[in-house]
Design a protein around this motif. Structure first.
Motif: not given
Length: 191
Positions: A26-37
């Motif tokens: 969805n337009g965001k690198p996979m590793y960024r998801y946990i960092i944003e959480e």
């Protein structure tokens, strides 16, 4: 609470056919998801935050993030090497450790916070998120498990220790199977 967060982002993505951590969902690198959480969590939940990676793109992105960047240029040695590098950085720290992987893009901040709180309330030395009782990530280790973590070899992670001490484990059942889903193959995202 004296908990150090250690994000593991150094894997070689052998089964993925490319660098899965930089793969965009969805337009965001996979590793960024946990960092944003993690950014949504109370600031005092973690004493320190580390990220272990071999990828220059991740290092560049994380350089001003408040995380200590640990460089792993020997990822072929397996996940145990990333664990050892992080623990060596924390050699003189009296801390507990929460290890999380960066290929679980559906993990939620409230689950991480519940895991940390449950760990301390349980008075146990280990904790992990689980699905139907089956251990998964993230996982927490009391400082007293440092020696056993340093004895891990190859691509064996902390699950080996969790299985060896079942009476000392707090298990938090995931609200959704998606939270525990790690993306190992390109097809996993679409299953």
């Amino acid at each position: 609470m004296n908990m150090t967060l250690i994000l593991l982002a150094a894997g070689d993505s052998v089964r993925f056919n490319g660098n899965k951590l930089l793969y965009e969902i969805n337009g965001k690198p996979m590793y960024r998801y946990i960092i944003e959480e993690i950014d949504q969590l109370p600031k005092d939940l973690f004493f320190r935050k580390l990220i272990v990676t071999q990828y220059d793109e991740i290092m560049e992105c994380m350089k001003d993030s408040g995380y200590k960047i640990i460089v792993n240029r020997d990822s072929r040695l397996g996940i145990s090497h990333s664990i050892h590098l992080a623990l060596k950085e924390l050699e003189y720290e009296n801390t507990d450790f929460l290890f999380a992987v960066c290929d679980q893009p559906y993990l939620k901040s409230f689950t991480i916070e519940a895991l940390v709180k449950g760990f301390y309330e349980s008075k146990k030395g280990l904790a992990c998120l689980c699905l139907k009782g089956e251990p998964g990530n993230p996982a927490i280790f009391a400082g007293s498990y440092r020696k056993e973590l340093m004895e891990l070899t190859g691509d064996k992670g902390g699950k080996k220790i969790i299985r060896a001490h079942p009476s000392d484990v707090f298990l938090l059942e995931a609200e959704s199977a998606d939270e525990l889903k790690d993306i190992d193959k390109l097809s996993d995202e679409f299953e």
